[in-house]
Design a protein around this motif. Structure first.
Motif, PDB file in Angstrom:
ATOM      1  N   VAL A 166     -48.104  14.370  41.183  1.00  0.00           N
ATOM      2  CA  VAL A 166     -48.098  13.384  42.267  1.00  0.00           C
ATOM      3  C   VAL A 166     -48.173  14.064  43.627  1.00  0.00           C
ATOM      4  O   VAL A 166     -48.781  13.541  44.564  1.00  0.00           O
ATOM      5  N   ARG A 167     -47.564  15.219  43.738  1.00  0.00           N
ATOM      6  CA  ARG A 167     -47.485  15.909  45.029  1.00  0.00           C
ATOM      7  C   ARG A 167     -48.421  17.117  45.105  1.00  0.00           C
ATOM      8  O   ARG A 167     -48.405  17.850  46.092  1.00  0.00           O
ATOM      9  N   ASP A 168     -49.221  17.314  44.077  1.00  0.00           N
ATOM     10  CA  ASP A 168     -50.138  18.456  44.056  1.00  0.00           C
ATOM     11  C   ASP A 168     -51.344  18.136  44.931  1.00  0.00           C
ATOM     12  O   ASP A 168     -52.037  17.144  44.704  1.00  0.00           O
ATOM     13  N   GLU A 169     -51.597  18.948  45.927  1.00  0.00           N
ATOM     14  CA  GLU A 169     -52.662  18.683  46.886  1.00  0.00           C
ATOM     15  C   GLU A 169     -53.999  19.288  46.493  1.00  0.00           C
ATOM     16  O   GLU A 169     -54.992  19.111  47.201  1.00  0.00           O
ATOM     17  N   ARG A 170     -54.054  19.972  45.377  1.00  0.00           N
ATOM     18  CA  ARG A 170     -55.316  20.553  44.934  1.00  0.00           C
ATOM     19  C   ARG A 170     -56.250  19.467  44.393  1.00  0.00           C
ATOM     20  O   ARG A 170     -55.803  18.418  43.934  1.00  0.00           O
ATOM     21  N   ALA A 171     -57.542  19.731  44.452  1.00  0.00           N
ATOM     22  CA  ALA A 171     -58.520  18.770  43.945  1.00  0.00           C
ATOM     23  C   ALA A 171     -58.457  18.641  42.430  1.00  0.00           C
ATOM     24  O   ALA A 171     -58.637  17.547  41.885  1.00  0.00           O
ATOM     25  N   VAL A 172     -58.179  19.744  41.746  1.00  0.00           N
ATOM     26  CA  VAL A 172     -58.106  19.770  40.277  1.00  0.00           C
ATOM     27  C   VAL A 172     -56.935  20.655  39.881  1.00  0.00           C
ATOM     28  O   VAL A 172     -56.725  21.711  40.486  1.00  0.00           O
ATOM     29  N   ALA A 195     -44.193   3.157  46.016  1.00  0.00           N
ATOM     30  CA  ALA A 195     -44.553   4.508  46.441  1.00  0.00           C
ATOM     31  C   ALA A 195     -45.382   5.183  45.354  1.00  0.00           C
ATOM     32  O   ALA A 195     -45.142   4.976  44.164  1.00  0.00           O
ATOM     33  N   PRO A 196     -46.372   6.007  45.737  1.00  0.00           N
ATOM     34  CA  PRO A 196     -47.207   6.671  44.731  1.00  0.00           C
ATOM     35  C   PRO A 196     -46.444   7.534  43.740  1.00  0.00           C
ATOM     36  O   PRO A 196     -46.877   7.665  42.595  1.00  0.00           O
ATOM     37  N   HIS A 197     -45.304   8.109  44.141  1.00  0.00           N
ATOM     38  CA  HIS A 197     -44.575   8.917  43.162  1.00  0.00           C
ATOM     39  C   HIS A 197     -43.925   8.045  42.097  1.00  0.00           C
ATOM     40  O   HIS A 197     -43.632   8.500  41.005  1.00  0.00           O
TER      41      HIS A 197
END
Length: 269
Positions: free
Chosen positions: A185-191, A239-241
């Protein structure tokens, strides 16, 4: 049939900076898959008219696969609007990190339902690596897919254009392989790689919010009463999480396509 968002939905969207989602309700799953298939063909044909090519990000699951089967059926009807499948780039929102021949692979289901029947060329089909592809880990598979995405991007960007990105939604509100309260949920990487998924198989590779939300249009396809609470919470401001489906949106449009059962807990206007 369109359902105007109720007060809870409108309040959740106020000040978000994103257009209000288009909420479409069909009577049942069969009508839903028919409607989505027709709309997808039209959208991809329109993208080809503008760009010369089109791109779609596929989802697995029963509804997603049924839509692809419908699209293949439309391709066999010459009087229908047509898509040049030699000029469509096909990507995936997530994949199970299992052997290539496993029936759990989203890729395998998509090939059987649509890609093989329409003759999609191999160079246009961008599958995530299976566990028996010689890579050391799902992390390596994620890095490989990120590199493939970047290689297809214009102007040296990290991602190519996604005209339509399809998503299913789980009963707890997960999308792709982003589950509630998980690190994804909090990972900002694309993949990225995903471990210990609460839904088997536990090891996967997934696009993250940072990639999903670059799509021109995101379509969330949801059927069944078991998904009704997740739909209501996502559109009601969760919330998204807590409900990852609440965290996805398209740059130009976000479309929730629901059957009546999945829409049963939405507030009335």
């Amino acid at each position: 049939m369109s359902l105007p968002p109720g007060e809870q939905v409108a309040a959740a969207l106020a000040g978000s900076g994103h257009p209000a989602p288009d909420i479409v309700i069909e009577p049942d799953q069969d009508r839903l898959t028919r409607a989505v298939a027709s709309a997808l063909v039209a959208r991809l044909a329109a993208a080809q008219a503008v760009h010369g090519t089109a791109s779609v990000v596929l989802t697995g699951g029963g509804v997603g696969t049924a839509v692809l089967q419908r699209v293949a059926g439309l391709a066999a009807e010459p009087e229908r609007e047509t898509v040049d499948w030699t000029a469509v780039d096909v990507w995936w929102g997530d994949e199970r990190f299992v052997p290539a021949g496993s029936d759990e692979r989203n890729e395998l289901g998509a090939r059987r339902a649509l890609l093989d029947p329409v003759g999609a060329p191999p160079e246009r089909v961008h599958a995530m690596a299976p566990s028996d592809a010689g890579l050391a880990s799902p992390e390596a598979a994620a890095e490989q897919y990120a590199a493939e995405l970047a290689g297809a991007a214009a102007n040296a960007g990290p991602l190519p254009r996604f005209d339509v990105l399809l998503l299913g939604v789980g009963p707890e509100g997960h999308v792709a392989s982003i589950f509630p309260d998980a690190p994804a949920v909090r990972d900002e990487r694309a993949v990225f790689a995903v471990h210990d998924c609460p839904k088997p198989p536990p090891t996967r590779v997934s696009l993250g919010f940072s990639a999903i939300n670059t799509a021109e249009e995101v379509w969330l396809l949801v059927a069944g009463a078991a998904k009704a609470e997740a739909v209501a919470r996502a559109l009601g401001g969760a919330a998204p999480h807590e409900v990852p489906a609440a965290g996805v949106h398209g740059r130009r449009a976000t479309r929730w396509v629901l059957d009546a059962a999945a829409a049963s807990r939405l507030p009335s206007a």
